[in-house]
Design an enzyme around this catalytic site. Structure first.
Site, PDB file in Angstrom:
ATOM      1  N   GLU A   9      10.090   0.645  10.298  1.00  0.00           N
ATOM      2  CA  GLU A   9      11.057   1.723  10.048  1.00  0.00           C
ATOM      3  C   GLU A   9      10.325   3.020  10.367  1.00  0.00           C
ATOM      4  O   GLU A   9       9.489   3.466   9.589  1.00  0.00           O
ATOM      5  CB  GLU A   9      11.486   1.741   8.573  1.00  0.00           C
ATOM      6  CG  GLU A   9      12.116   0.468   8.079  1.00  0.00           C
ATOM      7  CD  GLU A   9      13.479   0.227   8.683  1.00  0.00           C
ATOM      8  OE1 GLU A   9      14.021   1.114   9.372  1.00  0.00           O
ATOM      9  OE2 GLU A   9      14.003  -0.877   8.484  1.00  0.00           O
TER      10      GLU A   9
ATOM     11  N   GLU B 207      10.049  14.927  15.804  1.00  0.00           N
ATOM     12  CA  GLU B 207      10.420  14.884  14.399  1.00  0.00           C
ATOM     13  C   GLU B 207       9.619  15.931  13.621  1.00  0.00           C
ATOM     14  O   GLU B 207       8.391  15.895  13.606  1.00  0.00           O
ATOM     15  CB  GLU B 207      10.125  13.492  13.839  1.00  0.00           C
ATOM     16  CG  GLU B 207      10.630  13.345  12.435  1.00  0.00           C
ATOM     17  CD  GLU B 207      10.436  11.940  11.910  1.00  0.00           C
ATOM     18  OE1 GLU B 207       9.328  11.410  12.072  1.00  0.00           O
ATOM     19  OE2 GLU B 207      11.390  11.378  11.343  1.00  0.00           O
TER      20      GLU B 207
ATOM     21  N   CYS C 234      13.477  10.314   7.157  1.00  0.00           N
ATOM     22  CA  CYS C 234      13.544   9.862   8.544  1.00  0.00           C
ATOM     23  C   CYS C 234      14.973   9.941   9.072  1.00  0.00           C
ATOM     24  O   CYS C 234      15.185  10.104  10.263  1.00  0.00           O
ATOM     25  CB  CYS C 234      13.034   8.435   8.624  1.00  0.00           C
ATOM     26  SG  CYS C 234      13.781   7.426   7.356  1.00  0.00           S
TER      27      CYS C 234
ATOM     28  N   LYS D  44       0.849  -1.199   0.000  1.00  0.00           N
ATOM     29  CA  LYS D  44       0.000   0.000   0.000  1.00  0.00           C
ATOM     30  C   LYS D  44       0.882   1.245   0.000  1.00  0.00           C
ATOM     31  O   LYS D  44       1.517   1.569   1.003  1.00  0.00           O
ATOM     32  CB  LYS D  44      -0.907   0.040   1.238  1.00  0.00           C
ATOM     33  CG  LYS D  44      -1.980   1.118   1.085  1.00  0.00           C
ATOM     34  CD  LYS D  44      -2.653   1.498   2.379  1.00  0.00           C
ATOM     35  CE  LYS D  44      -1.916   2.536   3.154  1.00  0.00           C
ATOM     36  NZ  LYS D  44      -1.730   3.833   2.454  1.00  0.00           N
TER      37      LYS D  44
HETATM   38  P1  NAD Z   1       2.172   7.804   8.477  1.00  0.00           P
HETATM   39  O1  NAD Z   1       2.592   6.895   9.550  1.00  0.00           O
HETATM   40  O2  NAD Z   1       1.014   8.678   8.708  1.00  0.00           O
HETATM   41  O3  NAD Z   1       1.844   7.009   7.138  1.00  0.00           O
HETATM   42  C1  NAD Z   1       2.689   6.044   6.597  1.00  0.00           C
HETATM   43  C2  NAD Z   1       1.852   5.026   5.862  1.00  0.00           C
HETATM   44  O4  NAD Z   1       1.027   4.375   6.818  1.00  0.00           O
HETATM   45  C3  NAD Z   1       0.913   5.614   4.801  1.00  0.00           C
HETATM   46  O5  NAD Z   1       0.841   4.706   3.718  1.00  0.00           O
HETATM   47  C4  NAD Z   1      -0.421   5.658   5.531  1.00  0.00           C
HETATM   48  O6  NAD Z   1      -1.527   5.584   4.659  1.00  0.00           O
HETATM   49  C5  NAD Z   1      -0.334   4.414   6.391  1.00  0.00           C
HETATM   50  N1  NAD Z   1      -1.178   4.407   7.579  1.00  0.00           N
HETATM   51  C6  NAD Z   1      -1.640   5.470   8.294  1.00  0.00           C
HETATM   52  N2  NAD Z   1      -2.406   5.025   9.321  1.00  0.00           N
HETATM   53  C7  NAD Z   1      -2.426   3.673   9.262  1.00  0.00           C
HETATM   54  C8  NAD Z   1      -3.036   2.650  10.040  1.00  0.00           C
HETATM   55  N3  NAD Z   1      -3.800   2.925  11.103  1.00  0.00           N
HETATM   56  N4  NAD Z   1      -2.831   1.356   9.703  1.00  0.00           N
HETATM   57  C9  NAD Z   1      -2.060   1.041   8.642  1.00  0.00           C
HETATM   58  N5  NAD Z   1      -1.478   1.975   7.846  1.00  0.00           N
HETATM   59  C10 NAD Z   1      -1.640   3.277   8.156  1.00  0.00           C
HETATM   60  O7  NAD Z   1       3.479   8.619   8.114  1.00  0.00           O
HETATM   61  P2  NAD Z   1       3.645   9.674   6.983  1.00  0.00           P
HETATM   62  O8  NAD Z   1       3.182  10.969   7.521  1.00  0.00           O
HETATM   63  O9  NAD Z   1       3.058   9.198   5.729  1.00  0.00           O
HETATM   64  O10 NAD Z   1       5.245   9.637   6.795  1.00  0.00           O
HETATM   65  C11 NAD Z   1       6.100  10.390   7.519  1.00  0.00           C
HETATM   66  C12 NAD Z   1       6.672   9.605   8.676  1.00  0.00           C
HETATM   67  O11 NAD Z   1       7.305   8.407   8.242  1.00  0.00           O
HETATM   68  C13 NAD Z   1       7.736  10.352   9.406  1.00  0.00           C
HETATM   69  O12 NAD Z   1       7.503  10.301  10.774  1.00  0.00           O
HETATM   70  C14 NAD Z   1       9.028   9.633   9.065  1.00  0.00           C
HETATM   71  O13 NAD Z   1      10.058   9.672   9.973  1.00  0.00           O
HETATM   72  C15 NAD Z   1       8.590   8.272   8.856  1.00  0.00           C
HETATM   73  N6  NAD Z   1       9.516   7.598   7.941  1.00  0.00           N
HETATM   74  C16 NAD Z   1      10.368   6.652   8.425  1.00  0.00           C
HETATM   75  C17 NAD Z   1      11.278   6.043   7.585  1.00  0.00           C
HETATM   76  C18 NAD Z   1      12.242   4.991   8.051  1.00  0.00           C
HETATM   77  O14 NAD Z   1      12.793   4.302   7.228  1.00  0.00           O
HETATM   78  N7  NAD Z   1      12.488   4.836   9.312  1.00  0.00           N
HETATM   79  C19 NAD Z   1      11.297   6.373   6.246  1.00  0.00           C
HETATM   80  C20 NAD Z   1      10.422   7.324   5.800  1.00  0.00           C
HETATM   81  C21 NAD Z   1       9.519   7.923   6.654  1.00  0.00           C
END
Ligand code: NAD
Length: 487
Positions: A247, A381, A281, A172
């Site tokens: 991650e 963050e 991240c 997804k």
């Molecule tokens: P998010 O957690 O809101 O969303 C990430 C993904 O999860 C999206 O596809 C979203 O649709 C999905 N999602 C949201 N709620 C969900 C649920 N209840 N169940 C299952 N899936 C769900 O994060 P974001 O705002 O899209 O991304 C930014 C964040 O991601 C930042 O905090 C960043 O640090 C983190 N990030 C981490 C890494 C890493 O490798 N550690 C890499 C990139 C981003």
């Protein structure tokens, strides 16, 4: 441009017929509408993946690898159009998508294509007369949920090792950046991945994502995103005790010691935070400067930050594009206010650029804020082109500040002192450390964090292990076993 769900080898409409608008972050206009996957679509995709798994997992590893290698070649052949699509959808400058995102995506699929038939099991030296061997077996159907910050690259980080190891995938993408992932699905179909091996479901997190994480037909969920969502994923996974790999967020400390080579430290530190508008991240979002060189460093760093060319991501000379969504731009701007409220000083930036041509987009100037290590902007963050600056007196204080957040993903340090470099790297509570560089990644090098940054590793042999089980097989070769129940 593909806008429908990819299930069982075909592009299909969503069962409930819903759609999601996809916006251009440069000007807020609508690029297209994509089909919105809901629970029933997740069920269909998991069923397709389950049906494909027996043949895919039994296919010779080298043949699975060959498909990934073909895909890498196709990505390179399509490099320019993929780079443009990614820039349009995410706001990454074209020079980055051309120079980093697309080549890294191809390289990662190629690495795992080569890895498919290199993952060996082992033979364990056990008691005389017995043979014990350990095979690495695929887990089954893997659910993968990715965020919007590097959508194209993450297709390869997530799918490369999972597919090479013989798993089937339901992925997804983030609802706001699905376009390059759908294009990758198209290329996968073209190079001959069997139907159902890969399924791509753009949809919202609380519906499609949540259902995938809960699904009893899914054997592992691999998630990249925020720490808050990561916790929900863990809870959702409990029903069938599926494997979880996380991650999550980070708050990278980037330490500049008094003996650092400043021109390199300044340039590398700017890349650490401003590349991809800071939406990484592993961004070096906390600059820790030795008090003796703080002024000299800041002098060069602020000049560089102010000179970064902000503009349309599709202009090849643009160095920084817009943030990926308006909602996220508002969130980062909120942190500029929070910095003020806690007595921080905005040294540069803190507002959208005052340029008429960019006024409808989600832009923000490179922002540098002087703050105390305990302030919210140094603990939470921000995920934008926003870096906090604090000073330290000695190595011990630098390490204490660096380790003083709940995260532990990536961090860097700049020094010309060899022993100090290794000593501080060892002391940093962090999954990755960069010495005299920052944000280096390679498909062979494990990527992931500790603490609230998650667990499990992407890339390299570590990733292959995370996508397989160890199966131990015992053989009685010629052992004389005394009867346990003598009769
Ligand atoms: P998010 O957690 O809101 O969303 C990430 C993904 O999860 C999206 O596809 C979203 O649709 C999905 N999602 C949201 N709620 C969900 C649920 N209840 N169940 C299952 N899936 C769900 O994060 P974001 O705002 O899209 O991304 C930014 C964040 O991601 C930042 O905090 C960043 O640090 C983190 N990030 C981490 C890494 C890493 O490798 N550690 C890499 C990139 C981003």
């Amino acid at each position: 441009m593909q806008t429908r769900l990819f299930i069982g080898g075909a592009f299909v409409d969503a069962i409930a017929g819903g759609t999601i608008p996809v916006l251009n972050p440069h000007d807020g206009s609508t690029i297209t509408h994509i089909a919105e996957a809901r629970e029933a679509d997740v069920d269909a995709a998991v069923a397709a993946a389950r049906a494909a798994f027996p043949a895919w997992s039994r296919m010779a590893a080298a043949d699975r690898g060959r498909l990934l290698l073909k895909l890498a070649d196709r990505i390179e052949a399509e490099a320019e159009s993929l780079a443009r699509l990614e820039s349009l959808d995410t706001g990454h400058p074209l020079r980055d998508t051309r120079g980093l995102d697309v080549p890294r995506t191809a390289a990662t699929f190629r690495y795992f294509g080569g890895m498919a038939d290199k993952l060996q099991g082992s033979v364990v030296p056990v008691e005389t007369g017995f043979l014990n061997y350990v095979q690495r077996t695929p887990l089954g159907v893997v659910g993968q949920i990715v965020p919007w910050n590097f959508p194209l690259m993450f297709t390869s980080w997530k799918m490369g090792p999972a597919l090479a190891a013989g798993n089937c995938v339901v992925l997804k993408p983030a609802e706001i950046t699905p376009l390059s992932t759908l294009r990758i699905a198209e290329l996968m179909a073209e190079v001959g991945f069997p139907p159902g091996v890969v399924n791509i479901l753009p949809g919202y997190g609380h519906t499609a994502g949540q259902h995938l994480a809960e699904h009893p037909g899914v054997d592992k969920i691999a998630f990249t995103g925020s720490t808050a969502t990561g916790r929900r994923i863990v809870q959702a996974s409990a029903g069938n005790l599926k494997r979880v790999q996380l991650e999550l967020g980070g708050k990278g400390a980037n330490i500049v010691f008094e003996d650092a080579f400043l021109p390199a430290a300044i340039n590398g530190s700017a890349f650490a935070i401003f590349h991809n508008q800071g939406q990484a991240c592993i961004a070096g979002s906390r600059l820790l400067l030795h008090e003796k060189i703080a002024d000299a460093f800041l002098d060069g760093f602020l000049k560089l930050a102010q000179s970064i060319k902000i503009g349309d991501p599709l202009d090849p000379s643009t160095e920084m594009g817009p943030l990926t969504s308006g909602q996220h731009q508002a969130r980062v701007l909120d942190y500029c206010q929070i910095a003020h409220q806690q007595g921080g000083e905005v040294l540069t930036g803190g507002a959208p650029p005052q340029v008429q041509a960019l006024s409808k987009g989600f832009y923000l100037q490179p922002t540098v804020v002087r703050a105390k290590p305990t302030d919210r902007v140094c603990q939470e963050e921000v995920f934008g082109p926003f870096v906090s600056v604090s000073t330290f007196k000695d190595d011990a204080e630098a390490i204490e500040i660096a380790n003083g957040t709940e995260y532990g993903l990536g961090g860097g340090l700049w020094t010309q002192h060899l022993a100090r470099a290794h000593r501080v790297a060892a002391a940093m509570r962090s999954g990755m450390v960069w010495i005299n560089c920052y944000k280096r990644v390679n498909p062979g090098s494990p990527f992931g964090g500790i603490g609230q940054s998650g667990y499990g590793r992407e890339m390299g042999f570590e990733a292959m292990h995370d996508y397989t089980d160890a199966k131990s097989v015992w053989v009685n070769v010629d052992a004389q076993i005394p009867p346990w129940y003598p009769r």
